[in-house]
Design an enzyme around this catalytic site. Structure first.
Site, PDB file in Angstrom:
ATOM      1  N   GLY A 224       0.879  -1.178   0.000  1.00  0.00           N
ATOM      2  CA  GLY A 224       0.000   0.000   0.000  1.00  0.00           C
ATOM      3  C   GLY A 224       0.901   1.207   0.000  1.00  0.00           C
ATOM      4  CB  THR A 225       3.509   2.048   0.532  1.00  0.00           C
ATOM      5  OG1 THR A 225       3.792   0.724   0.896  1.00  0.00           O
ATOM      6  CG2 THR A 225       4.752   2.850   0.675  1.00  0.00           C
TER       7      THR A 225
END
Length: 236
Positions: free
Chosen positions: A41-42
């Site tokens: 995701g991040t």
């Protein structure tokens, strides 16, 4: 002797006069397969300071962005004496990318007796992203060398873009808002860490793919120092 040499080439055997070149790893996974693998995701942030480079990342990994599979993922890794790279995209693809790039950097230094420049490392990273089976990774490369302090984003098609600061990942729009307001030239590393952590924290508040704390990498001529913080208040 000359005939034997030509026979070696014609037979398809390795030519001792040419450099030995390895093969990139391959696989037969489709893009649909990625919906069921761990993804970071991040939110990852990289910025250049007067003293070096700061990289900040959150700590969350998820399954397709729907389920939190891990709350303590280190998304930044040292790949060179004075350079680090973030993990963005599928966890396995990013880990493979980092391992390959680290191995090439170590091999270069062993052969030439000097570390690879950060510009050359960024070019190599772009070539790997373009030609390898790493599945839509979008890392940040930060490093320090004799030519200065460098931050690059490496896009999934292998594009290499240098900037004073950059953000990648699902929380990038939110994090960029903080950086646009707070980044300025001549920051100290401590100031850079605070701004980078604020950018990640802002993204964590709204982006479901980011969360659970922050890892901060401080890169200077002395090396790479990576530390994790579960509580943003420790670094803001």
């Amino acid at each position: 002797m000359h005939d034997n040499f030509n026979n070696t080439i014609d037979s398809g055997l390795a030519n001792p006069a040419e450099p030995e070149v390895g093969e990139m790893p391959t696989n037969d996974h489709s893009l649909d397969d990625l919906e069921n693998v761990n993804k970071t995701g991040t939110t990852t942030v990289g910025l250049a300071t007067a003293e070096g480079v700061i990289i900040a990342t959150d700590m969350r990994a998820s399954l397709g962005g729907r389920f939190v599979s891990n709350k303590n993922v280190q998304k930044v890794e040292q790949i060179h004496d004075t350079a680090a790279l973030t993990l963005v995209g599928s966890v396995g693809g990013a880990q493979s990318f980092i391992s390959s790039l680290r191995a090439e950097a170590n091999l270069y230094e062993a052969r030439r007796g000097e570390p690879m420049s950060i510009n050359a490392l960024a070019t190599l990273a772009g070539n790997f992203a373009r030609g390898g089976p790493f599945f839509a990774i979008h890392p940040i490369l930060g490093g320090v060398d004799e030519e200065g302090h460098h931050v690059y984003s490496i896009d999934p098609a292998g594009g290499v873009v240098a900037d004073d600061y950059t953000v990648t990942g699902s929380g990038m729009q939110i994090a960029y808002g903080v950086l646009e307001q707070e980044y300025e030239e001549g920051l100290s590393n401590e100031e850079g860490k605070t701004i980078a952590a604020r950018s990640v924290k802002s993204a964590v508040e709204r982006d479901t793919g980011s969360g659970n704390g922050v890892f901060l990498a401080e890169i200077t001529t002395d090396g790479v120092d990576i530390r994790g913080h579960k509580d943003f208040d420790d670094v803001i």
